[in-house]
Scaffold this motif. Structure first.
Motif, PDB file in Angstrom:
ATOM      1  N   PRO A 123      13.223  19.818 -13.799  1.00  0.00           N
ATOM      2  CA  PRO A 123      14.466  19.697 -14.008  1.00  0.00           C
ATOM      3  C   PRO A 123      15.451  20.595 -13.519  1.00  0.00           C
ATOM      4  CG  PRO A 123      13.384  20.326 -15.896  1.00  0.00           C
ATOM      5  CD  PRO A 123      12.384  20.103 -15.006  1.00  0.00           C
ATOM      6  N   LEU A 124      16.501  20.481 -13.111  1.00  0.00           N
ATOM      7  CA  LEU A 124      17.749  21.496 -12.856  1.00  0.00           C
ATOM      8  C   LEU A 124      18.935  21.466 -13.643  1.00  0.00           C
ATOM      9  CD1 LEU A 124      17.748  21.087  -9.054  1.00  0.00           C
ATOM     10  CD2 LEU A 124      16.749  22.711 -10.253  1.00  0.00           C
ATOM     11  N   PRO A 138      20.482  27.220  -4.127  1.00  0.00           N
ATOM     12  CA  PRO A 138      19.770  28.266  -4.958  1.00  0.00           C
ATOM     13  C   PRO A 138      19.368  27.567  -6.206  1.00  0.00           C
ATOM     14  CG  PRO A 138      21.809  29.305  -4.047  1.00  0.00           C
ATOM     15  CD  PRO A 138      21.979  27.768  -3.705  1.00  0.00           C
ATOM     16  N   LEU A 139      18.178  28.229  -6.695  1.00  0.00           N
ATOM     17  CA  LEU A 139      17.425  27.523  -7.791  1.00  0.00           C
ATOM     18  C   LEU A 139      17.318  28.568  -8.692  1.00  0.00           C
ATOM     19  CD1 LEU A 139      14.385  25.511  -5.936  1.00  0.00           C
ATOM     20  CD2 LEU A 139      16.558  24.651  -6.809  1.00  0.00           C
ATOM     21  N   ALA A 144      15.747  30.814 -11.611  1.00  0.00           N
ATOM     22  CA  ALA A 144      14.594  31.765 -11.278  1.00  0.00           C
ATOM     23  C   ALA A 144      13.095  31.012 -11.585  1.00  0.00           C
ATOM     24  CB  ALA A 144      14.621  33.232 -11.958  1.00  0.00           C
ATOM     25  N   GLY A 145      13.012  30.662 -12.897  1.00  0.00           N
ATOM     26  CA  GLY A 145      11.707  29.699 -13.172  1.00  0.00           C
ATOM     27  C   GLY A 145      11.457  28.555 -12.259  1.00  0.00           C
ATOM     28  N   VAL A 146      12.522  27.718 -11.950  1.00  0.00           N
ATOM     29  CA  VAL A 146      12.212  26.617 -11.266  1.00  0.00           C
ATOM     30  C   VAL A 146      11.616  27.065  -9.759  1.00  0.00           C
ATOM     31  CG1 VAL A 146      13.079  24.578 -10.203  1.00  0.00           C
ATOM     32  CG2 VAL A 146      13.576  25.175 -12.577  1.00  0.00           C
ATOM     33  N   ASN A 147      12.516  28.231  -9.177  1.00  0.00           N
ATOM     34  CA  ASN A 147      12.318  28.604  -8.145  1.00  0.00           C
ATOM     35  C   ASN A 147      10.668  29.345  -7.660  1.00  0.00           C
ATOM     36  OD1 ASN A 147      12.962  29.384  -5.213  1.00  0.00           O
ATOM     37  ND2 ASN A 147      13.549  31.680  -5.910  1.00  0.00           N
ATOM     38  N   ARG A 148      10.398  29.992  -8.822  1.00  0.00           N
ATOM     39  CA  ARG A 148       9.066  30.511  -8.826  1.00  0.00           C
ATOM     40  C   ARG A 148       7.930  29.564  -9.165  1.00  0.00           C
ATOM     41  NH1 ARG A 148       9.903  34.128 -12.152  1.00  0.00           N
ATOM     42  NH2 ARG A 148       9.156  33.122 -14.096  1.00  0.00           N
ATOM     43  N   ALA A 149       8.237  28.608 -10.112  1.00  0.00           N
ATOM     44  CA  ALA A 149       7.362  27.597 -10.186  1.00  0.00           C
ATOM     45  C   ALA A 149       7.129  26.743  -8.978  1.00  0.00           C
ATOM     46  CB  ALA A 149       7.724  26.672 -11.208  1.00  0.00           C
TER      47      ALA A 149
END
Length: 375
Positions: free
Chosen positions: A368-369, A273-274, A276-281
């Motif tokens: 970045p994570l 799971p990522l 939310a911002g990274v997932n959407r981007a």
């Protein structure tokens, strides 16, 4: 202070000063040491000056303060009873400070202190000493200090409200920008796809109707997807509206399938799971890259590589530039690559986009994570 309280204050102070003074003078008149005189019409009139000034303090705060102090000085010089006459001056000194007229409040308080020193030293039967003068100074300083504290507290509250309102406006502006970016990505990808598939259907409908049917089915699905995502984005404008799940990396297969392009997908690392911002981007970067290929090199072979690293998500989308179909014209230049760069920069990542030496185009993004997202 409420409007009712503001209207009630002057008559309440008038009653308190007049009635209270008639009460306390009974005890002061019998004292030869104080040398007080019975209250007459002059004293009663002077006792009403302060309440009248209170009624106009919002329009003329400094004038109301000086007039009240002058009436108080005259009252004392006529030797009427002490006590309740000081209610109006105290309130107006306090009001002058909190309404922003601090210089007038401190100056008038200093003049009043000098008046009391002179009055208590030379103008009463039994002169007073330093203890009386210190008590008067302490009382005036206490009034001014409480007023200054109240003023500072009010200013802090006003500033806090202003900052909160500014932050609310900033967040609303960022949300509107985010929604505009989401709408751009959704519309650009799906309309480009619909345009390409419609052109294919028109080309094949006479000679190859079955292939045209496939293109029309893709158009149907793409139009359904764009309506669903637009409802999801626009629902943010309505409080309590149901919200569709935001497009994310878990929907890459669906995105690739509906793109109409021959895409090879490679996933490296442990899928997890990522944020939310990274997932959407990440999803929008892939979507915009496929949209650009559909516009400029439709039919090219595409390689999509997603790498889940320990502290970053890497995405590479590249095509070989050997599109079998004609590039789509008339869809506008859009804001694709600058929009992707802005989205990535907001998250602290990097993005490069440009032609490949061997032909075609490559988009590389690194997001970045956070540490808590790593294993």
């Amino acid at each position: 202070m409420s409007r009712i309280a503001r209207l009630a204050l002057p008559p309440a102070v008038a009653v308190a000063q007049v009635v209270g003074t008639y009460h306390v003078q009974q005890f002061q008149l019998v004292s030869e040491r104080l040398g007080r005189e019975p209250l007459d019409w002059r004293g009663s009139l002077l006792l009403l000056v302060g309440p009248i000034a209170l009624a106009v303090r919002r329009r003329w705060p400094v004038v109301a303060l000086w007039v009240t102090l002058a009436a108080t000085w005259d009252y004392l010089l006529l030797d009427f009873a002490y006590g309740y006459v000081f209610i109006s001056p105290i309130i107006l000194i306090f009001w002058a400070v909190i309404s922003g007229h601090r210089r007038a409040a401190w100056l008038s308080s200093g003049v009043t202190y000098l008046f009391f020193v002179a009055y208590a030293t030379w103008l009463i039967p039994v002169p007073q000493g330093w203890f009386h003068h210190a008590a008067v100074a302490a009382f005036l300083l206490l009034t001014l200090t409480v007023a200054e504290f109240t003023r500072a507290r009010r200013e802090r509250l006003v500033e806090a409200k202003r900052v909160a309102a500014e932050e609310t406006r900033r967040q609303a502006s960022e949300e509107r920008l985010s929604m505009a970016q989401e709408l751009h990505d959704v519309l650009a990808h799906n309309i480009s796809l619909i345009h390409v598939q419609a052109s294919t259907a028109l080309h094949l409908i006479d000679d190859h109707p079955e292939q045209a049917r496939t293109a029309l089915a893709t158009i149907k699905q793409a139009s359904k997807d764009v309506l669903t995502e637009m409802r999801g984005v626009l629902s943010l404008l309505r409080d309590g509206a149901p919200r569709s799940p935001t497009a994310g990396m878990d929907r890459l297969d669906e995105l690739v399938e509906n793109s109409g392009l021959p895409v090879t997908v490679t996933i490296d690392g442990d899928v997890r799971p990522l944020p939310a911002g990274v997932n959407r981007a990440g999803y929008r970067i892939v979507q915009e890259s496929l949209t650009n290929i559909t516009r400029h090199a439709p039919g090219s072979r595409v390689a999509l590589r997603v790498t889940y690293g320990p502290d970053e998500l890497a995405i590479i989308v590249e095509d070989d530039g050997t599109g079998a179909a004609t590039a789509v014209h008339g869809l506008g230049g859009g804001n694709g690559i600058p929009g992707m760069r802005e989205r990535v920069a907001t998250l602290g990542g990097s993005l490069t986009a440009g032609p490949r030496p061997e032909g075609g185009f490559r988009v590389t993004a690194t997001l970045p994570l956070p540490a808590e997202e790593t294993k």
